[in-house]
Scaffold this active site. Sequence first.
Site, PDB file in Angstrom:
ATOM      1  N   ASP A 245      31.447  66.331  64.222  1.00  0.00           N
ATOM      2  CA  ASP A 245      31.830  65.319  63.243  1.00  0.00           C
ATOM      3  C   ASP A 245      32.090  66.030  61.917  1.00  0.00           C
ATOM      4  O   ASP A 245      31.952  67.248  61.809  1.00  0.00           O
ATOM      5  CB  ASP A 245      30.756  64.230  63.144  1.00  0.00           C
ATOM      6  CG  ASP A 245      29.425  64.777  62.650  1.00  0.00           C
ATOM      7  OD1 ASP A 245      29.356  65.973  62.275  1.00  0.00           O
ATOM      8  OD2 ASP A 245      28.448  64.016  62.636  1.00  0.00           O
TER       9      ASP A 245
ATOM     10  N   GLY B 171      30.667  63.414  57.177  1.00  0.00           N
ATOM     11  CA  GLY B 171      30.787  62.219  56.340  1.00  0.00           C
ATOM     12  C   GLY B 171      29.692  61.197  56.604  1.00  0.00           C
ATOM     13  O   GLY B 171      29.024  60.727  55.680  1.00  0.00           O
TER      14      GLY B 171
ATOM     15  N   ASP C 167      29.941  58.666  71.857  1.00  0.00           N
ATOM     16  CA  ASP C 167      28.820  59.584  71.665  1.00  0.00           C
ATOM     17  C   ASP C 167      27.675  58.788  71.087  1.00  0.00           C
ATOM     18  O   ASP C 167      27.890  57.768  70.408  1.00  0.00           O
ATOM     19  CB  ASP C 167      29.159  60.704  70.671  1.00  0.00           C
ATOM     20  CG  ASP C 167      29.013  60.223  69.235  1.00  0.00           C
ATOM     21  OD1 ASP C 167      29.898  59.508  68.753  1.00  0.00           O
ATOM     22  OD2 ASP C 167      27.970  60.514  68.602  1.00  0.00           O
TER      23      ASP C 167
ATOM     24  N   CYS D   2      19.029  57.881  92.469  1.00  0.00           N
ATOM     25  CA  CYS D   2      19.573  58.649  91.345  1.00  0.00           C
ATOM     26  C   CYS D   2      19.503  60.118  91.755  1.00  0.00           C
ATOM     27  O   CYS D   2      18.487  60.589  92.262  1.00  0.00           O
ATOM     28  CB  CYS D   2      18.766  58.397  90.073  1.00  0.00           C
ATOM     29  SG  CYS D   2      19.247  59.487  88.697  1.00  0.00           S
TER      30      CYS D   2
ATOM     31  N   CYS E 245      19.666  62.788  89.782  1.00  0.00           N
ATOM     32  CA  CYS E 245      19.338  63.727  88.708  1.00  0.00           C
ATOM     33  C   CYS E 245      18.117  64.565  89.075  1.00  0.00           C
ATOM     34  O   CYS E 245      17.335  64.198  89.958  1.00  0.00           O
ATOM     35  CB  CYS E 245      19.129  62.994  87.381  1.00  0.00           C
ATOM     36  SG  CYS E 245      17.479  62.314  87.136  1.00  0.00           S
TER      37      CYS E 245
ATOM     38  N   HIS F 244      17.215  62.517  82.729  1.00  0.00           N
ATOM     39  CA  HIS F 244      17.586  61.294  83.449  1.00  0.00           C
ATOM     40  C   HIS F 244      18.527  60.420  82.627  1.00  0.00           C
ATOM     41  O   HIS F 244      19.527  59.916  83.144  1.00  0.00           O
ATOM     42  CB  HIS F 244      16.346  60.484  83.838  1.00  0.00           C
ATOM     43  CG  HIS F 244      16.723  59.145  84.423  1.00  0.00           C
ATOM     44  ND1 HIS F 244      17.118  58.994  85.731  1.00  0.00           N
ATOM     45  CD2 HIS F 244      16.839  57.920  83.852  1.00  0.00           C
ATOM     46  CE1 HIS F 244      17.448  57.732  85.947  1.00  0.00           C
ATOM     47  NE2 HIS F 244      17.280  57.046  84.826  1.00  0.00           N
TER      48      HIS F 244
END
Lengths: 395, 395
Positions: free
Chosen positions: A93, A96, A265, A303, A305, A334
């Site tokens: 970024d 700002g 994000d 899942c 992960c 996770h």
Amino acid sequence: MAFQYQLLHNDLSTRARLGRMLTAHGPVDTPVFAPVGTQATVKTLTPAEIEEAGATLVLANTYHLYLRPGAGIVQRLGGLHRFMGWERPILTDSGGFQVFSLEGLRRVDDEGVTFRSHIDGSEHRLTPEKAIEIQEQLGADIIMAFDQCAEPMDRAGAEAAMRRTHAWADRCLAAHRRADQALFGIVQGGAFADLRAESAYVLSEMPFAGMAIGGLAVGEPKEVTWAMVDVTVPCLPATRPRYLMGVGSPEDLMEGVARGIDVFDSVLPTRLARNGAVFTRRGRLNLRNARFAEDAAPIEEHCGCYTCRHFSRAYLRHLLMAGEVLGLVLNSIHNVAFLTGLMSEVRAAIAEDRFAVLRDQFLSSYTPAPEEERLRQRDAYRERRARERSGPEDK
Amino acid sequence: MAFQYQLLHNDLSTRARLGRMLTAHGPVDTPVFAPVGTQATVKTLTPAEIEEAGATLVLANTYHLYLRPGAGIVQRLGGLHRFMGWERPILTDSGGFQVFSLEGLRRVDDEGVTFRSHIDGSEHRLTPEKAIEIQEQLGADIIMAFDQCAEPMDRAGAEAAMRRTHAWADRCLAAHRRADQALFGIVQGGAFADLRAESAYVLSEMPFAGMAIGGLAVGEPKEVTWAMVDVTVPCLPATRPRYLMGVGSPEDLMEGVARGIDVFDSVLPTRLARNGAVFTRRGRLNLRNARFAEDAAPIEEHCGCYTCRHFSRAYLRHLLMAGEVLGLVLNSIHNVAFLTGLMSEVRAAIAEDRFAVLRDQFLSSYTPAPEEERLRQRDAYRERRARERSGPEDK
């Protein structure tokens, strides 16, 4: 390699779209969720873990890295990718958002912003040119124009901030040099539809590689957020990626994708993880809850992960209750994997024109954190940060 | 599978020896260094990281796991290996060391020890039978007899603690049931050579699968530690592994191996890592030092650990200065890998009868932390723990 956005497919029944951004550090399939690595680290995770969790793009904060360790140091050490050991795409970024959240510590004029460091009180100045220079030193693949974020409900303030943002956008483009970095513009305009449309049109006339929507998800009601997105997206060129800054709850990703957003994000997955809250397809769980003390199941069945393949809710709760860092790590893995996995499903659904079905199915079984709870947590977080003097807000 | 120790080779010029322990969860080549996972987690590291760092055996603390989450919970969740996601060998201590370090919170008699939890002040009682029962619930591959650790310099206290330890050793053997767990005895006797020899002889007559040396490295001068090891080892049967409890600095590992020790454990590598101190072949570095701010080198050239393969000292320093958890993780990976790598070199050297050369080379280039600095850090640590009421001491 110069940045390129390929629009691959438009969903038939929503504004969702499938695309791919080609960057100097490889491709990013969109829609994409990018976890945030504020200080050149996605909190608690190694790059190997971030990659295994399915992230293809991470964000880092210019404000933080400018102050510590310093952009020159990062540059001399080979740039941000090498510095943080992440060889895939990075977005920075402009600084700002952080600078404008430093209430009482900053002074803005048409040239730029003077502010005091939250670390040592030293005085600094950011201008559009300086923000670009710093981001060129950091060396991310996608960099952001320096914009002014205002209180969304104050019309005069929002309009002034928007006009300043447009003037600064021109200066950022003029200052931008590195061909291997894609510069995105940021639409402002507060909670006002006409300002949002104007900002989108003005900035779309400028040669930005992508278009971000800023100044939203800063505390305004959700209806306002989505109304502003609904006004803005149609005013943006279809040929450039669209980035809704600071948004990252599962339900918001679904809503944003449906409205034509390509990039998201947020610190949400990693921050929640450190509070003991984890995502499931039915909603959030707080693993500190006593009912998990003997729960042998993973956070979520099926899942894939690392955390869910190896650990029970009972073990994760034990780590949290015992104050062990590994609990934060495993929860963060996770939560990041949950969002990247969700976006992977989203892309597959768009490709087959069934995104609306996926969204409806997801939202019908997923119970979002109540708005009240959400605001309570936000306020608690802000208070804690104020107490700790730990600096500007990260979204 | 029943535990077995295979003595593979005796070094020609020192007491060092090469061996292998066969356990229910696989083999452990000795000499070995075991990192400590006090609360069923080697602090900050995932099991995948612990394994990649070369650890083959980890230690967990009975005292801590008994209080939180509770041994019954661990048992019902499938035992410690499954609970913590570590499918290789585990060793649990008996809880004795922690209980005896709870000054003012415990009362000892011939039957056992009554103590108060450092977490909630609740009263508990450990006896030899209870310590074995808890360790059977936890399910480690190697478990320890319940012993009494005394002030090493107080002869009467050391002698009384030794005799009680012998009586408790008998009771532990009688209580021991699980054939898949190897029970080790613990030699006591303070800083007195005749007591150490007596303890070693008495315990060697009992059918323990391995022999530990306890009550050392608790603040006494190093010369005393090594004098006691020198007296004890020759009194132990060559057919059983020898475990020097709570020792883990690089120089001490070299000294211990040369004296015939096969197994070591210590929180040192992970605790130092969290303080920003990392091992190199020339000595410790403190990564908070400003001289590393732009240092592009890894902690150690040619180190194959994940940290050294990917990150500069400058990045690690940045993480420490910014208070980022990843700094603790990466330093911990390196320090554990440093010790396991050193032990791997040690084993190769013993096999070729050149251990004395390796030790001399290592010690001539490695500068240990000065004794003064070592004691200062230890005292600072003890004070901090006392302030935080964070419970008993871990070695």
